[in-house]
Motif scaffolding. Sequence first.
Motif, mmCIF file in Angstrom:
data_model
loop_
_atom_site.group_PDB
_atom_site.id
_atom_site.type_symbol
_atom_site.label_atom_id
_atom_site.label_comp_id
_atom_site.label_asym_id
_atom_site.label_seq_id
_atom_site.Cartn_x
_atom_site.Cartn_y
_atom_site.Cartn_z
ATOM 1 N N ARG A 15 -0.144 -2.176 -1.866
ATOM 2 C CA ARG A 15 0.826 -3.269 -1.654
ATOM 3 C C ARG A 15 1.652 -3.033 -0.391
ATOM 4 N NH1 ARG A 15 4.687 -3.608 -5.183
ATOM 5 N NH2 ARG A 15 4.242 -1.615 -6.181
ATOM 6 N N HIS A 19 4.553 3.528 4.227
ATOM 7 C CA HIS A 19 5.350 4.745 4.424
ATOM 8 C C HIS A 19 4.476 5.918 4.888
ATOM 9 C CE1 HIS A 19 3.816 5.978 0.544
ATOM 10 N NE2 HIS A 19 4.410 4.976 -0.078
ATOM 11 N N HIS A 30 1.261 6.635 2.989
ATOM 12 C CA HIS A 30 0.139 5.761 3.347
ATOM 13 C C HIS A 30 -0.467 6.202 4.684
ATOM 14 C CE1 HIS A 30 2.628 2.644 0.972
ATOM 15 N NE2 HIS A 30 1.619 2.971 0.199
ATOM 16 N N GLY A 61 -2.867 -5.758 -0.999
ATOM 17 C CA GLY A 61 -2.898 -6.237 -2.383
ATOM 18 C C GLY A 61 -1.661 -7.056 -2.742
ATOM 19 N N SER A 62 -1.812 -7.883 -3.767
ATOM 20 C CA SER A 62 -0.708 -8.752 -4.246
ATOM 21 C C SER A 62 -0.123 -9.535 -3.071
ATOM 22 C CB SER A 62 0.400 -7.932 -4.918
ATOM 23 O OG SER A 62 -0.124 -7.075 -5.894
ATOM 24 N N ASP A 93 -3.845 -11.279 -6.049
ATOM 25 C CA ASP A 93 -4.141 -10.845 -7.422
ATOM 26 C C ASP A 93 -4.778 -11.996 -8.187
ATOM 27 O OD1 ASP A 93 -3.018 -8.321 -7.094
ATOM 28 O OD2 ASP A 93 -1.022 -9.009 -7.676
ATOM 29 N N ILE A 94 -5.574 -11.641 -9.210
ATOM 30 C CA ILE A 94 -6.121 -12.664 -10.111
ATOM 31 C C ILE A 94 -5.878 -12.209 -11.556
ATOM 32 C CG2 ILE A 94 -7.872 -13.531 -8.517
ATOM 33 C CD1 ILE A 94 -9.932 -11.801 -10.069
ATOM 34 N N ASN A 125 -8.845 -8.612 -14.533
ATOM 35 C CA ASN A 125 -9.056 -7.331 -13.848
ATOM 36 C C ASN A 125 -10.530 -7.060 -13.566
ATOM 37 O OD1 ASN A 125 -6.493 -6.380 -13.453
ATOM 38 N ND2 ASN A 125 -6.359 -5.413 -15.457
ATOM 39 N N ASN A 162 -4.840 5.006 -7.540
ATOM 40 C CA ASN A 162 -4.557 4.160 -8.695
ATOM 41 C C ASN A 162 -5.779 4.173 -9.641
ATOM 42 O OD1 ASN A 162 -4.262 1.857 -10.335
ATOM 43 N ND2 ASN A 162 -3.011 0.834 -8.795
ATOM 44 N N LEU A 166 -7.573 9.753 -4.079
ATOM 45 C CA LEU A 166 -6.830 10.410 -2.993
ATOM 46 C C LEU A 166 -5.365 10.495 -3.379
ATOM 47 C CD1 LEU A 166 -7.649 9.200 0.622
ATOM 48 C CD2 LEU A 166 -7.973 11.449 -0.381
ATOM 49 N N MET A 213 -1.436 11.196 -2.684
ATOM 50 C CA MET A 213 -0.538 11.146 -1.532
ATOM 51 C C MET A 213 0.239 12.435 -1.412
ATOM 52 S SD MET A 213 1.198 7.572 -0.866
ATOM 53 C CE MET A 213 0.632 6.109 -1.683
ATOM 54 N N ARG A 257 4.703 13.101 -2.796
ATOM 55 C CA ARG A 257 4.803 11.877 -3.586
ATOM 56 C C ARG A 257 6.225 11.611 -4.098
ATOM 57 N NH1 ARG A 257 3.383 7.079 -3.563
ATOM 58 N NH2 ARG A 257 2.940 6.131 -5.541
ATOM 59 N N GLY A 289 6.874 3.838 -2.591
ATOM 60 C CA GLY A 289 7.490 2.540 -2.322
ATOM 61 C C GLY A 289 8.739 2.287 -3.159
HETATM 62 P P1 NAP Z 1 0.122 -0.718 -7.452
HETATM 63 O O1 NAP Z 1 -0.905 -0.810 -8.487
HETATM 64 O O2 NAP Z 1 1.248 -1.641 -7.529
HETATM 65 O O3 NAP Z 1 0.634 0.768 -7.217
HETATM 66 C C1 NAP Z 1 0.664 1.712 -8.214
HETATM 67 C C2 NAP Z 1 1.208 2.959 -7.630
HETATM 68 O O4 NAP Z 1 0.172 3.676 -6.979
HETATM 69 C C3 NAP Z 1 2.286 2.715 -6.594
HETATM 70 O O5 NAP Z 1 3.393 3.511 -6.976
HETATM 71 C C4 NAP Z 1 1.670 3.172 -5.291
HETATM 72 O O6 NAP Z 1 2.603 3.797 -4.443
HETATM 73 C C5 NAP Z 1 0.698 4.198 -5.775
HETATM 74 N N1 NAP Z 1 -0.324 4.561 -4.813
HETATM 75 C C6 NAP Z 1 -0.970 3.790 -3.911
HETATM 76 N N2 NAP Z 1 -1.865 4.511 -3.210
HETATM 77 C C7 NAP Z 1 -1.767 5.797 -3.689
HETATM 78 C C8 NAP Z 1 -2.402 7.040 -3.368
HETATM 79 N N3 NAP Z 1 -3.363 7.111 -2.437
HETATM 80 N N4 NAP Z 1 -2.020 8.165 -4.053
HETATM 81 C C9 NAP Z 1 -1.062 8.104 -5.000
HETATM 82 N N5 NAP Z 1 -0.431 6.970 -5.340
HETATM 83 C C10 NAP Z 1 -0.782 5.828 -4.707
HETATM 84 O O7 NAP Z 1 -0.519 -0.983 -6.077
HETATM 85 P P2 NAP Z 1 -1.429 -0.089 -5.219
HETATM 86 O O8 NAP Z 1 -2.205 0.978 -5.905
HETATM 87 O O9 NAP Z 1 -0.588 0.260 -4.042
HETATM 88 O O10 NAP Z 1 -2.459 -1.249 -4.813
HETATM 89 C C11 NAP Z 1 -3.359 -1.834 -5.704
HETATM 90 C C12 NAP Z 1 -3.355 -3.337 -5.470
HETATM 91 O O11 NAP Z 1 -4.477 -3.857 -6.132
HETATM 92 C C13 NAP Z 1 -2.118 -4.033 -6.043
HETATM 93 O O12 NAP Z 1 -1.716 -5.052 -5.182
HETATM 94 C C14 NAP Z 1 -2.625 -4.591 -7.333
HETATM 95 O O13 NAP Z 1 -1.945 -5.747 -7.767
HETATM 96 C C15 NAP Z 1 -4.060 -4.937 -6.943
HETATM 97 N N6 NAP Z 1 -4.917 -5.080 -8.127
HETATM 98 C C16 NAP Z 1 -5.121 -6.338 -8.567
HETATM 99 C C17 NAP Z 1 -5.863 -6.542 -9.720
HETATM 100 C C18 NAP Z 1 -6.020 -7.964 -10.177
HETATM 101 O O14 NAP Z 1 -5.663 -8.862 -9.410
HETATM 102 N N7 NAP Z 1 -6.523 -8.215 -11.364
HETATM 103 C C19 NAP Z 1 -6.421 -5.467 -10.391
HETATM 104 C C20 NAP Z 1 -6.220 -4.185 -9.896
HETATM 105 C C21 NAP Z 1 -5.440 -3.996 -8.742
HETATM 106 P P3 NAP Z 1 3.413 3.051 -3.311
HETATM 107 O O15 NAP Z 1 4.267 2.030 -3.989
HETATM 108 O O16 NAP Z 1 4.194 4.127 -2.687
HETATM 109 O O17 NAP Z 1 2.398 2.443 -2.417
#
Ligand code: NAP
Length: 180
Positions: A12, A17, A20, A39-40, A80-81, A84, A105, A122, A124, A127, A132
């Motif tokens: 997202r 930061h 990332h 994402g989102s 997003d949808i 999942n 994630n 992977l 971070m 952490r 975020g």
């Molecule tokens: P997230 O699911 O909102 O984030 C979850 C957590 O994972 C956040 O705290 C994020 O940290 C952290 N993160 C991200 N990359 C990481 C890494 N390499 N190592 C450790 N932690 C990590 O969002 P996201 O993982 O940043 O991105 C996933 C995106 O996919 C989102 O926008 C989610 O809505 C989308 N998605 C959509 C669907 C659907 O539409 N059905 C399904 C699955 C996923 P930070 O906040 O610090 O980045």
Amino acid sequence: MCKAKRGLIVGRFQPFHLGHANVIQRILKKEEELVIGIGSVQESFTLENPLTGGERIEMIRTFLRKHNLVGRIIIVPIPDIEENFVWPARVKEYTPSFRRVYSGNELVLSLFETMNIQTTKLEMVNRKEYEGTYIRKKVIRGEKWQQLVPDSILPVLKNIGFSKRIKRLSSWYMDGEGEK
Ligand code: NAP
């Protein structure tokens, strides 16, 4: 079929930061190119997602330009949808082909694995601080957060009014007018 050595990461980036930045630089040691999915992307002006998709692209491109990485990165907005299970197929529809998904994630990793796409978990670095939610909370509390994002994107965030926006959203939510 993916011919290029190209990976995918979806995040997202609220905001982008140093965690990332580190993850991207690590992936680019293994892949020639990387697709960064925003994402989102439909979300903005909320406490969890203060920045718009366009602002997130601008912020990330500024970082990439500074590090001469623009030619190796393809940024793709991903909404997003509801379902999942269907989401990875949607991601594939919106992006150029990729051979591996990198994420911290578990949901993202397991959804792509159902499509037999190779994944790498992977983690971070640092952490505790490069997170975020932690950064957005620091902004709300009026604490120093700028050291947690790449220097190069600070002017972009200043132009956008990132801190001001989060503080305004926060007081709005505290007044009970907004949804998180
Ligand atoms: P997230 O699911 O909102 O984030 C979850 C957590 O994972 C956040 O705290 C994020 O940290 C952290 N993160 C991200 N990359 C990481 C890494 N390499 N190592 C450790 N932690 C990590 O969002 P996201 O993982 O940043 O991105 C996933 C995106 O996919 C989102 O926008 C989610 O809505 C989308 N998605 C959509 C669907 C659907 O539409 N059905 C399904 C699955 C996923 P930070 O906040 O610090 O980045």
